[in-house]
Design a protein around this motif. Structure first.
Motif, PDB file in Angstrom:
ATOM      1  N   ARG A 199     -12.000  -0.972   5.084  1.00 17.96           N
ATOM      2  CA  ARG A 199     -11.393  -0.131   4.049  1.00 17.96           C
ATOM      3  C   ARG A 199     -12.359   0.914   3.501  1.00 17.96           C
ATOM      4  N   TRP A 217      -4.664   0.260  -7.864  1.00 22.79           N
ATOM      5  CA  TRP A 217      -5.281   0.197  -6.543  1.00 22.79           C
ATOM      6  C   TRP A 217      -6.403  -0.828  -6.524  1.00 22.79           C
ATOM      7  N   ASP A 274      -6.467  -3.955  -4.124  1.00 19.71           N
ATOM      8  CA  ASP A 274      -7.607  -4.179  -3.245  1.00 19.71           C
ATOM      9  C   ASP A 274      -8.023  -5.649  -3.260  1.00 19.71           C
ATOM     10  N   ASP A 323       1.026   4.001  -2.940  1.00 16.50           N
ATOM     11  CA  ASP A 323       0.659   5.365  -2.559  1.00 16.50           C
ATOM     12  C   ASP A 323       1.764   6.346  -2.941  1.00 16.50           C
ATOM     13  N   GLU A 325       0.823  -1.206   0.000  1.00 16.95           N
ATOM     14  CA  GLU A 325       0.000   0.000   0.000  1.00 16.95           C
ATOM     15  C   GLU A 325       0.860   1.259   0.000  1.00 16.95           C
ATOM     16  N   SER A 342      -7.709  -0.375   7.744  1.00 17.30           N
ATOM     17  CA  SER A 342      -7.135  -1.585   7.163  1.00 17.30           C
ATOM     18  C   SER A 342      -7.861  -2.815   7.682  1.00 17.30           C
TER      19      SER A 342
END
Length: 228
Positions: free
Chosen positions: A192, A152, A156, A126, A122, A197
């Motif tokens: 989320r 993303w 996911d 990011d 992540e 998280s």
């Protein structure tokens, strides 16, 4: 944490759950109102041959507590929060019906990521968010941003690989059961939707397994439904 395939403490549960429908305060149990929740209804249990067929399709053997529940109690229905998504078979094969959305378990056999690996992936993605100032025009920036956003979406899905989405907790939160790796058999809450998280469900003894989680819900639901 894992127990035998049958006899894992489910005696009488299939009878106890629907009996709560007629309790005086049944409507006070969170997620139980039939118009929007499970209504204390359970689907029929699966046969061993059916469950073995599903496991062959997914490429995994399900954790014993959940497996024995599917065989003895039901393939889904009444349970914590808004209930358990049912495991069903149609012309395309076995799947979990997640509120009308078909989940085929395509990533179920993949390893469930550790918290450290999830955080690393992540943070890496990011950090690679496109900055508009780095592009010569708006069109190229938007194309780069769409590609990054698509990453993303893939991440996911990767974050919950190796786990079954068991049910909806409300407000976009979900409960997952891990079926691969060191965390196999444990339950996780997925926040989320609120930029939180995945986090393990715990009790005083540590991580929660399916049997403890379900029976604890049943005990609390019975107390509420009978006004105790």
């Amino acid at each position: 944490m894992e127990t035998t395939e049958r006899g894992a403490g489910w005696a009488g549960v299939r009878e106890q759950v629907p009996a709560l429908r007629t309790a005086p305060f049944a409507a006070e149990v969170f997620g139980a109102r039939r118009a929007s929740g499970h209504g204390f209804l359970l689907e029929a249990p699966l046969e061993e041959t059916e469950l073995a067929d599903a496991e062959a399709q997914f490429g995994v053997r399900l954790p014993p507590d959940y497996r024995s529940f599917l065989l003895e109690v039901g393939a889904g229905g009444a349970g914590p929060d808004y209930g358990l998504f049912p495991l069903r078979r149609d012309g395309q094969g076995w799947h979990w019906s997640e509120g009308g959305v078909r989940s085929d378990g395509a990533l179920l056999a993949r390893a469930f990521l550790s918290a450290q690996e999830r955080t690393r992936l992540e943070e890496d993605l990011d950090a690679r968010e496109p900055a508009e100032a780095d592009f010569p025009d708006d069109e190229s920036y938007r194309a780069a941003f769409r590609a990054w956003d698509a990453e993303w979406k893939r991440l996911d899905q990767r974050i919950t690989a190796g786990a079954i989405c068991l049910g909806h907790e409300g407000c976009g939160y979900y409960t997952w059961l891990v079926v691969t790796g060191p965390e196999r058999g444990t339950l996780w809450s997925d926040g989320r939707a609120a930029d939180l998280s995945l986090s393990p469900l715990t009790s005083g003894a540590g991580r929660l397994g399916f049997r403890e989680w379900y029976l604890d819900w049943l005990a609390r639901a019975a107390r509420t439904a009978h006004g105790r």
